[in-house]
Design a protein around this motif. Structure first.
Motif, PDB file in Angstrom:
ATOM      1  N   LEU A  50       0.848  -1.188   0.000  1.00 51.83           N
ATOM      2  CA  LEU A  50       0.000   0.000   0.000  1.00 51.83           C
ATOM      3  C   LEU A  50       0.891   1.249   0.000  1.00 51.83           C
ATOM      4  O   LEU A  50       1.062   1.924   1.016  1.00 51.83           O
ATOM      5  CB  LEU A  50      -0.916  -0.010   1.227  1.00 51.83           C
ATOM      6  CG  LEU A  50      -1.799  -1.258   1.404  1.00 51.83           C
ATOM      7  CD1 LEU A  50      -2.623  -1.156   2.673  1.00 51.83           C
ATOM      8  CD2 LEU A  50      -2.697  -1.468   0.194  1.00 51.83           C
ATOM      9  N   PRO A  51       1.476   1.587  -1.152  1.00 56.05           N
ATOM     10  CA  PRO A  51       2.433   2.705  -1.195  1.00 56.05           C
ATOM     11  C   PRO A  51       1.802   4.066  -0.902  1.00 56.05           C
ATOM     12  O   PRO A  51       2.446   4.933  -0.300  1.00 56.05           O
ATOM     13  CB  PRO A  51       2.989   2.640  -2.619  1.00 56.05           C
ATOM     14  CG  PRO A  51       1.977   1.873  -3.404  1.00 56.05           C
ATOM     15  CD  PRO A  51       1.373   0.896  -2.450  1.00 56.05           C
ATOM     16  N   GLU A  52       0.543   4.261  -1.320  1.00 57.66           N
ATOM     17  CA  GLU A  52      -0.090   5.555  -1.054  1.00 57.66           C
ATOM     18  C   GLU A  52      -0.344   5.731   0.439  1.00 57.66           C
ATOM     19  O   GLU A  52      -0.126   6.813   0.996  1.00 57.66           O
ATOM     20  CB  GLU A  52      -1.404   5.653  -1.822  1.00 57.66           C
ATOM     21  CG  GLU A  52      -2.173   6.950  -1.598  1.00 57.66           C
ATOM     22  CD  GLU A  52      -1.391   8.195  -2.024  1.00 57.66           C
ATOM     23  OE1 GLU A  52      -1.654   9.282  -1.462  1.00 57.66           O
ATOM     24  OE2 GLU A  52      -0.510   8.084  -2.911  1.00 57.66           O
ATOM     25  N   LEU A  53      -0.768   4.668   1.093  1.00 63.62           N
ATOM     26  CA  LEU A  53      -0.965   4.749   2.543  1.00 63.62           C
ATOM     27  C   LEU A  53       0.365   4.985   3.242  1.00 63.62           C
ATOM     28  O   LEU A  53       0.451   5.779   4.184  1.00 63.62           O
ATOM     29  CB  LEU A  53      -1.618   3.464   3.052  1.00 63.62           C
ATOM     30  CG  LEU A  53      -1.859   3.388   4.562  1.00 63.62           C
ATOM     31  CD1 LEU A  53      -2.750   4.522   5.031  1.00 63.62           C
ATOM     32  CD2 LEU A  53      -2.457   2.031   4.945  1.00 63.62           C
ATOM     33  N   ALA A  54       1.419   4.319   2.778  1.00 59.59           N
ATOM     34  CA  ALA A  54       2.743   4.532   3.366  1.00 59.59           C
ATOM     35  C   ALA A  54       3.172   5.992   3.225  1.00 59.59           C
ATOM     36  O   ALA A  54       3.727   6.590   4.152  1.00 59.59           O
ATOM     37  CB  ALA A  54       3.757   3.604   2.712  1.00 59.59           C
ATOM     38  N   ARG A  55       2.895   6.567   2.061  1.00 61.41           N
ATOM     39  CA  ARG A  55       3.262   7.975   1.843  1.00 61.41           C
ATOM     40  C   ARG A  55       2.508   8.882   2.807  1.00 61.41           C
ATOM     41  O   ARG A  55       3.079   9.796   3.401  1.00 61.41           O
ATOM     42  CB  ARG A  55       2.951   8.363   0.396  1.00 61.41           C
ATOM     43  CG  ARG A  55       3.419   9.776   0.024  1.00 61.41           C
ATOM     44  CD  ARG A  55       2.868  10.216  -1.306  1.00 61.41           C
ATOM     45  NE  ARG A  55       1.405  10.348  -1.249  1.00 61.41           N
ATOM     46  CZ  ARG A  55       0.780  11.390  -0.700  1.00 61.41           C
ATOM     47  NH1 ARG A  55       1.485  12.370  -0.146  1.00 61.41           N
ATOM     48  NH2 ARG A  55      -0.528  11.444  -0.703  1.00 61.41           N
ATOM     49  N   ARG A  56       1.209   8.617   2.972  1.00 62.29           N
ATOM     50  CA  ARG A  56       0.401   9.432   3.882  1.00 62.29           C
ATOM     51  C   ARG A  56       0.888   9.319   5.317  1.00 62.29           C
ATOM     52  O   ARG A  56       0.839  10.286   6.082  1.00 62.29           O
ATOM     53  CB  ARG A  56      -1.068   9.009   3.796  1.00 62.29           C
ATOM     54  CG  ARG A  56      -1.781   9.426   2.525  1.00 62.29           C
ATOM     55  CD  ARG A  56      -3.198   8.888   2.521  1.00 62.29           C
ATOM     56  NE  ARG A  56      -3.912   9.231   3.752  1.00 62.29           N
ATOM     57  CZ  ARG A  56      -4.996   8.613   4.183  1.00 62.29           C
ATOM     58  NH1 ARG A  56      -5.479   7.585   3.507  1.00 62.29           N
ATOM     59  NH2 ARG A  56      -5.595   9.000   5.298  1.00 62.29           N
ATOM     60  N   GLY A  60       8.282   4.036   5.176  1.00 58.51           N
ATOM     61  CA  GLY A  60       8.841   3.495   3.944  1.00 58.51           C
ATOM     62  C   GLY A  60       7.883   2.614   3.182  1.00 58.51           C
ATOM     63  O   GLY A  60       7.796   2.685   1.948  1.00 58.51           O
ATOM     64  N   SER A  61       7.145   1.754   3.882  1.00 59.23           N
ATOM     65  CA  SER A  61       6.203   0.869   3.209  1.00 59.23           C
ATOM     66  C   SER A  61       5.195   0.340   4.222  1.00 59.23           C
ATOM     67  O   SER A  61       5.474   0.284   5.422  1.00 59.23           O
ATOM     68  CB  SER A  61       6.919  -0.302   2.526  1.00 59.23           C
ATOM     69  OG  SER A  61       7.617  -1.084   3.474  1.00 59.23           O
ATOM     70  N   VAL A  62       4.031  -0.019   3.715  1.00 63.85           N
ATOM     71  CA  VAL A  62       2.996  -0.675   4.504  1.00 63.85           C
ATOM     72  C   VAL A  62       2.585  -1.936   3.750  1.00 63.85           C
ATOM     73  O   VAL A  62       2.224  -1.869   2.569  1.00 63.85           O
ATOM     74  CB  VAL A  62       1.767   0.223   4.731  1.00 63.85           C
ATOM     75  CG1 VAL A  62       0.653  -0.561   5.420  1.00 63.85           C
ATOM     76  CG2 VAL A  62       2.132   1.446   5.555  1.00 63.85           C
ATOM     77  N   LEU A  63       2.659  -3.067   4.415  1.00 64.80           N
ATOM     78  CA  LEU A  63       2.291  -4.347   3.811  1.00 64.80           C
ATOM     79  C   LEU A  63       1.150  -4.959   4.621  1.00 64.80           C
ATOM     80  O   LEU A  63       1.200  -4.974   5.854  1.00 64.80           O
ATOM     81  CB  LEU A  63       3.481  -5.310   3.799  1.00 64.80           C
ATOM     82  CG  LEU A  63       4.777  -4.795   3.167  1.00 64.80           C
ATOM     83  CD1 LEU A  63       5.882  -5.818   3.330  1.00 64.80           C
ATOM     84  CD2 LEU A  63       4.571  -4.477   1.701  1.00 64.80           C
TER      85      LEU A  63
END
Length: 364
Positions: A50-56, A60-63
């Motif tokens: 979930l790269p957009e959620l990680a950005r928000r 670095g990343s959310v899996l």
């Protein structure tokens, strides 16, 4: 009625001992997976990036491990149930675990078992549905007891697997005791996903079955779909009812990452405000029971007593325990089902989605 917005409570675990070995849990997980891969509906479930959620969130990343496709059951619990039932049958039939497969289990059973066995459990939903599915798959029957207030849809999903399902007027932990007494009195086999003194073997097998999920995640992080470098986590958020799932994941991750020379992540548990037995136990340094009816939207986590097998692993392995109001789960469900940007949608129940809601709360 919707609970008034209240903050998450975070308890830092001062009893944590991250270097304490937990035994060779990976060997047992690999045996379970050798059996799981012989099942007709088995396939590794996706590890969603979930790269957009990680950005928000500024990370670095959310899996997110998406268990919705698992065996057509929509949850991981069938991994533990089917492995436990398979081990019960393998012992009765004299089949070595390394030779255990669906085909040889059914063949040996057809030759040697005089009739159907009955497997019994108490459940808030997913474990019972998993046991009902496992019993039917392996040619046997299941009897499921549910606590008071069980949703009709969960009852019907269990009955759809061919099991008898009885809704009691008891809270979850008392329903477990009722199921255990019924099994003793009827000669059935109790397959419960929590342990207590004198009843630990089958719950240990259930935890071994959950290890298949951990092995999948480890492989998916080591070889991500984008072909990049391994995505080893800094933090792992785990929902905790009785703690069996969380303890199984902690044990597998700690051993596997230690063998790879990778830093051990910080493990964080999540449980409802009304059923915070893990947090209470960590605060006291010993298992503590939550009294009362444990009413919460997160029905799968509505448990008032920590499993005796899970407790030492949680005490030594958790960095923190989070007590979450029901609104945290609601927010998580919306966040996963209606993602921003190009993130994939993940359809999750309340207990599975609480982690996403917690991440959003931590950002605030």
């Amino acid at each position: 009625m919707r609970d008034a917005p209240r903050p998450v409570e975070v308890f830092i675990n001062h009893f944590r001992r991250p270097d304490v070995p937990a035994g060779d849990v990976l060997a047992a997980a690999r045996l379970a997976r050798r059996f799981h891969v012989t099942l007709p509906a088995y396939a590794p479930t996706p590890l969603r990036m979930l790269p957009e959620l990680a950005r928000r969130l500024g990370v670095g990343s959310v899996l997110v491990k998406d268990e919705s496709p698992r065996f057509g059951l929509g949850a991981f619990k069938g991994l533990g149930s089917v492995w436990a039932v398979a081990r019960v049958l393998a012992r009765r039939l004299g089949i070595p675990l390394r030779e255990l497969s669906l085909e040889n289990l059914l063949t040996a059973a057809a030759r040697n078992l005089p009739g159907k066995l009955t497997f019994v459990t108490a459940t808030d939903g997913n474990h019972g549905r998993g046991l009902a599915w496992a019993a039917r798959l392996l040619g046997h029957t299941a009897q499921i007891f549910m606590p008071e207030g069980a949703a009709g849809s969960r009852v019907e999903s269990i009955r759809a697997q061919g099991a008898q399902c009885v809704v009691t007027d008891l809270p979850y932990d008392d329903a477990v005791r009722h199921a255990a007494a019924h099994a003793r009195g009827s000669g059935a086999i109790l397959v419960q996903d929590t342990a207590w003194e004198g009843y630990e073997e089958i719950p240990a097998w259930i935890m071994e079955g959950y290890g298949t999920l951990a092995l999948e995640v480890l492989e998916q992080m080591e070889a991500p779909e984008n072909g990049g470098a391994p995505l080893w986590p800094t933090h792992v958020f785990l929902q905790a009812g009785v703690g069996s799932f969380a303890a199984a994941m902690i044990g597998c991750f700690r051993q596997a990452l230690r063998e790879r020379g990778v830093p051990i992540p910080r493990f964080v548990s999540m449980e409802p405000r009304a059923a915070d037995c893990v947090c209470r136990s960590l605060a006291a340094g010993a298992p503590r029971r939550v009294p009362g009816r444990l009413a919460t939207l997160m029905a799968g986590l509505s448990c008032g007593e920590v499993s005796s097998l899970a407790w030492p692993v949680l005490r030594d392995g958790l960095a923190a325990a989070c007590v979450c109001p029901d609104d945290t789960a609601r927010r998580g469900m919306r966040l996963l089902a209606l993602p921003a940007g190009s993130d994939p949608a993940v359809i999750s129940g309340e207990s599975g989605a609480v982690g996403a809601g917690l991440l959003e709360w931590l950002r605030e």
